[in-house]
Design an enzyme around this catalytic site. Structure first.
Site, PDB file in Angstrom:
ATOM      1  N   LYS A  17       0.812  -1.209   0.000  1.00  0.00           N
ATOM      2  CA  LYS A  17       0.000   0.000   0.000  1.00  0.00           C
ATOM      3  C   LYS A  17       0.851   1.266   0.000  1.00  0.00           C
ATOM      4  CE  LYS A  17      -3.269  -2.224   3.151  1.00  0.00           C
ATOM      5  NZ  LYS A  17      -3.805  -2.142   4.541  1.00  0.00           N
ATOM      6  N   GLU A  32       8.011   2.417  -5.705  1.00  0.00           N
ATOM      7  CA  GLU A  32       8.052   1.922  -4.326  1.00  0.00           C
ATOM      8  C   GLU A  32       8.074   3.083  -3.341  1.00  0.00           C
ATOM      9  OE1 GLU A  32       7.655  -0.199  -2.213  1.00  0.00           O
ATOM     10  OE2 GLU A  32       8.565  -2.144  -2.602  1.00  0.00           O
ATOM     11  N   ILE A  81       9.636   2.628  -0.256  1.00  0.00           N
ATOM     12  CA  ILE A  81      10.936   2.545   0.400  1.00  0.00           C
ATOM     13  C   ILE A  81      11.618   1.227   0.046  1.00  0.00           C
ATOM     14  CG2 ILE A  81       9.903   1.617   2.546  1.00  0.00           C
ATOM     15  CD1 ILE A  81      12.000   3.360   4.070  1.00  0.00           C
ATOM     16  N   VAL A  82      12.906   1.282  -0.171  1.00  0.00           N
ATOM     17  CA  VAL A  82      13.691   0.055  -0.338  1.00  0.00           C
ATOM     18  C   VAL A  82      14.547  -0.091   0.915  1.00  0.00           C
ATOM     19  CG1 VAL A  82      15.419  -1.167  -1.694  1.00  0.00           C
ATOM     20  CG2 VAL A  82      13.682   0.222  -2.841  1.00  0.00           C
ATOM     21  N   ASP A  83      14.322  -1.190   1.606  1.00  0.00           N
ATOM     22  CA  ASP A  83      14.986  -1.462   2.875  1.00  0.00           C
ATOM     23  C   ASP A  83      16.057  -2.538   2.602  1.00  0.00           C
ATOM     24  OD1 ASP A  83      15.594  -1.884   5.542  1.00  0.00           O
ATOM     25  OD2 ASP A  83      13.621  -2.585   6.135  1.00  0.00           O
ATOM     26  N   GLY A 130      15.883  -4.689   0.199  1.00  0.00           N
ATOM     27  CA  GLY A 130      15.912  -4.874  -1.249  1.00  0.00           C
ATOM     28  C   GLY A 130      15.227  -6.144  -1.724  1.00  0.00           C
ATOM     29  N   THR A 142      12.073  -7.109  -1.548  1.00  0.00           N
ATOM     30  CA  THR A 142      10.790  -6.883  -2.224  1.00  0.00           C
ATOM     31  C   THR A 142      11.010  -6.431  -3.666  1.00  0.00           C
ATOM     32  OG1 THR A 142       9.770  -6.258  -0.120  1.00  0.00           O
ATOM     33  CG2 THR A 142       8.606  -5.615  -2.126  1.00  0.00           C
ATOM     34  N   LYS A 171      17.047   2.920   2.237  1.00  0.00           N
ATOM     35  CA  LYS A 171      17.901   2.683   3.407  1.00  0.00           C
ATOM     36  C   LYS A 171      19.126   1.898   2.932  1.00  0.00           C
ATOM     37  CE  LYS A 171      14.080   2.001   6.699  1.00  0.00           C
ATOM     38  NZ  LYS A 171      13.497   1.064   7.679  1.00  0.00           N
TER      39      LYS A 171
HETATM   40  P1  IMP Z   1      12.511  -4.716   1.790  1.00  0.00           P
HETATM   41  O1  IMP Z   1      11.974  -5.906   1.066  1.00  0.00           O
HETATM   42  O2  IMP Z   1      13.261  -5.078   3.039  1.00  0.00           O
HETATM   43  O3  IMP Z   1      13.311  -3.781   0.904  1.00  0.00           O
HETATM   44  O4  IMP Z   1      11.285  -3.942   2.375  1.00  0.00           O
HETATM   45  C1  IMP Z   1      10.516  -3.185   1.613  1.00  0.00           C
HETATM   46  C2  IMP Z   1       9.174  -2.967   2.260  1.00  0.00           C
HETATM   47  O5  IMP Z   1       9.210  -2.964   3.714  1.00  0.00           O
HETATM   48  C3  IMP Z   1       8.709  -1.601   1.869  1.00  0.00           C
HETATM   49  O6  IMP Z   1       8.008  -1.642   0.662  1.00  0.00           O
HETATM   50  C4  IMP Z   1       7.827  -1.226   3.039  1.00  0.00           C
HETATM   51  O7  IMP Z   1       6.534  -1.758   2.839  1.00  0.00           O
HETATM   52  C5  IMP Z   1       8.434  -1.903   4.221  1.00  0.00           C
HETATM   53  N1  IMP Z   1       9.317  -0.976   4.970  1.00  0.00           N
HETATM   54  C6  IMP Z   1      10.657  -1.072   5.109  1.00  0.00           C
HETATM   55  N2  IMP Z   1      11.130  -0.092   5.892  1.00  0.00           N
HETATM   56  C7  IMP Z   1      10.076   0.670   6.242  1.00  0.00           C
HETATM   57  C8  IMP Z   1       9.935   1.863   7.043  1.00  0.00           C
HETATM   58  O8  IMP Z   1      10.883   2.433   7.607  1.00  0.00           O
HETATM   59  N3  IMP Z   1       8.673   2.337   7.162  1.00  0.00           N
HETATM   60  C9  IMP Z   1       7.596   1.740   6.583  1.00  0.00           C
HETATM   61  N4  IMP Z   1       7.679   0.651   5.819  1.00  0.00           N
HETATM   62  C10 IMP Z   1       8.909   0.113   5.647  1.00  0.00           C
HETATM   63 MG    MG Z   2       6.096  -1.285   0.423  1.00  0.00          MG
END
Ligand code: IMP
Ligand code: MG
Length: 191
Positions: free
Chosen positions: A58, A113, A115-117, A119, A121, A145
């Site tokens: 979302k 997107e 946010i990419v945390d 990576g 997703t 991040k």
């Molecule tokens: P990844 O797969 O670890 O890169 O995470 C990506 C997903 O985690 C993002 O699309 C967000 O939905 C969620 N996410 C990661 N960090 C945050 C944050 O600091 N705030 C809110 N959602 C986050």
């Molecule tokens: Mg997301």
């Protein structure tokens, strides 16, 4: 007070019930950066015909709404929804909850997107969408991040780099709270 763990590997707890978390990125700074991104994307895609913007639900819904309205190139909108296996899971396994409805074969795709945390997703989405046979795939995220990266994933457009902290607002949530804040705030550790 509703307190949930941030990640399994993080022992910190965050207060999720603050309606006015401290500001990290102001509404004005977000709007300025969105305008810059829209100009850059419009210029880059000017000779490509049209682009399909695929918003990742979302969290990207507000960013996508603002960005898409400032583009000057022909564009259509799709949505996709994913979820990670288990809240706070370290496995990085991503599950498709809703696929795109329109046909993206032979079309230029730009994934949007919030946010990419780690990576995981975005990496999953790129692989999955490639199987639909698009002409090209690029990626755009409002926030990145970088220091949390676990997989190497190419990001073509980044709004802001941030540190290792949980952020909310402008579409992003913590446990579904704070999505409609006009600015990006950070949720404070409670211990
Ligand atoms: P990844 O797969 O670890 O890169 O995470 C990506 C997903 O985690 C993002 O699309 C967000 O939905 C969620 N996410 C990661 N960090 C945050 C944050 O600091 N705030 C809110 N959602 C986050
Ligand atoms: Mg997301």
């Amino acid at each position: 007070m509703n307190v949930l763990p941030y990640r399994i590997r993080s022992p910190r707890k965050y207060n999720v019930s603050n309606p006015n978390p401290p500001e990290l990125i102001s509404e004005a700074a977000i709007q300025k950066r969105v305008t810059e991104l829209a100009e850059q994307i419009s210029a880059d895609y000017a000779d490509r015909g049209d682009v399909v913007l695929i918003g990742v639900l979302k969290g990207s819904f507000i960013f996508l709404a603002d960005l898409s309205r400032q583009l000057t190139i022909p564009r259509t909108i799709e949505f996709i929804a994913v979820s990670s296996y288990g809240a706070g899971s370290q496995s990085g396994a991503v599950r498709l909850v809703m696929d795109v409805r329109g046909n993206i074969e032979g079309r230029h795709v730009l994934i949007i997107e919030d946010i990419v945390d780690t990576g995981h997703t975005l990496s999953y989405l790129i692989g999955m969408l490639k199987s639909h046979g698009p002409a090209s795939i690029r990626t755009c995220t409002l926030l990145h991040k970088a220091e949390r990266a676990e997989v190497d994933v190419e990001i073509d457009y980044v709004g802001f780099g941030i540190g290792d902290e949980w952020v909310v607002g402008y579409g992003l949530d913590y446990a579904e709270e704070n999505r409609t804040l006009p600015y990006i705030g950070n949720v404070q550790p409670t211990d």
